[in-house]
Motif scaffolding. Structure first.
Motif, PDB file in Angstrom:
ATOM      1  N   TYR A  22     -18.733 -91.221 -34.307  1.00  0.00           N
ATOM      2  CA  TYR A  22     -17.434 -90.693 -34.554  1.00  0.00           C
ATOM      3  C   TYR A  22     -16.413 -91.973 -35.002  1.00  0.00           C
ATOM      4  CZ  TYR A  22     -19.076 -86.220 -33.410  1.00  0.00           C
ATOM      5  OH  TYR A  22     -19.812 -85.160 -33.237  1.00  0.00           O
ATOM      6  N   THR A  23     -15.616 -91.764 -36.190  1.00  0.00           N
ATOM      7  CA  THR A  23     -14.904 -92.787 -36.450  1.00  0.00           C
ATOM      8  C   THR A  23     -13.166 -92.556 -35.405  1.00  0.00           C
ATOM      9  OG1 THR A  23     -13.471 -91.432 -37.911  1.00  0.00           O
ATOM     10  CG2 THR A  23     -15.261 -92.520 -38.647  1.00  0.00           C
ATOM     11  N   GLN A  24     -12.546 -93.746 -35.474  1.00  0.00           N
ATOM     12  CA  GLN A  24     -11.352 -93.300 -34.432  1.00  0.00           C
ATOM     13  C   GLN A  24     -10.512 -92.189 -34.713  1.00  0.00           C
ATOM     14  OE1 GLN A  24      -9.302 -97.051 -35.102  1.00  0.00           O
ATOM     15  NE2 GLN A  24     -10.430 -98.173 -33.731  1.00  0.00           N
ATOM     16  N   SER A  25     -10.620 -91.769 -36.091  1.00  0.00           N
ATOM     17  CA  SER A  25      -9.983 -90.381 -36.321  1.00  0.00           C
ATOM     18  C   SER A  25     -10.521 -89.237 -35.951  1.00  0.00           C
ATOM     19  CB  SER A  25      -9.626 -90.680 -37.917  1.00  0.00           C
ATOM     20  OG  SER A  25     -10.698 -90.426 -38.754  1.00  0.00           O
TER      21      SER A  25
END
Length: 168
Positions: A22-25
Motif C-alpha cells: 500500500y502507498t502512503q495514501s
C-alpha cells in the motif's frame, strides 16, 4: 490520428501468489508474475514450447481485487500497457525493469484454478448482474422465488458460492 498505441493483452497463469503493498495514501499496489506459453514446431517437426514471464502491476481497487482473489496457478486475462523503468540499484549499477500496468483483469477457469467468472477494470465499470429468471404463473410475470433451490448445480460448480463473497 492517434499519437500511438501501447496495448498489451495477456492470458496466462500466475507463478506465485500476488504481492500487495500500500502507498502512503492507502492505495493498493499488487504485483503478479504471469507466465504465457507458446508452442511452435521446429524444422524437424518437433513441438517447441517457450514460456515468457511477465511482471504485472494492478493499482487501486483492481489491485485489491487481484490480491484477494488471484492465487498461484490461477489463470487470468490481463489488459494494460507496457512500461520500461530505469533505476539505480544499491550497488550503484543502473537496472532496467519491464512491467505491464494493468487496466483490466478477468479471472479465468473454475474454482480449482483459483479464478472465477467476472471481469474487473479500473475505469469504474462493474460487471452487470442479470436479473433473476422470470417465470409465468397464471399468465402473470413474477420474479422467481428466492427460496427455490436450483434443479441442477451451476455450470461452473459455484452452487455453494455466496453472493457475500463477490466484491461488487
Amino acid at each position: 490520428m492517434a499519437r500511438g498505441i501501447n496495448k498489451v493483452i495477456l492470458v496466462g497463469n500466475l507463478g506465485d501468489d500476488p504481492e500487495t503493498k500500500y502507498t502512503q495514501s492507502g492505495m493498493a499496489v499488487t504485483t503478479i508474475r504471469l507466465a504465457t506459453t507458446s508452442v511452435r514446431k521446429d524444422r524437424d517437426g518437433n513441438q517447441q514450447e517457450r514460456t515468457e514471464w511477465h511482471r504485472v502491476k494492478f493499482f487501486g481497487k483492481l489491485g485489491e481485487i487481484a490480491g484477494e482473489y488471484l492465487r498461484k496457478g490461477s489463470q487470468c486475462y490481463v489488459e494494460g500497457s507496457i512500461r520500461y523503468d530505469k533505476f539505480t540499484g544499491q550497488d550503484g549499477q543502473d537496472r532496467y525493469i519491464t512491467e505491464i500496468v494493468a487496466d483490466e483483469m478477468q479471472m479465468l477457469g473454475g474454482r480449482s484454478g483459483g479464478g472465477g467468472e467476472g471481469g474487473y477494470a479500473d475505469r469504474g465499470d462493474r460487471p452487470q448482474r442479470s436479473a433473476p429468471p422470470r417465470r409465468e404463473y397464471g399468465g402473470q410475470q413474477r420474479s422467481a422465488p428466492a427460496a427455490a433451490a436450483p434443479a441442477a448445480p451451476a455450470a461452473g460448480g459455484f452452487d455453494d458460492f455466496a453472493d457475500d463473497d463477490i466484491p461488487f
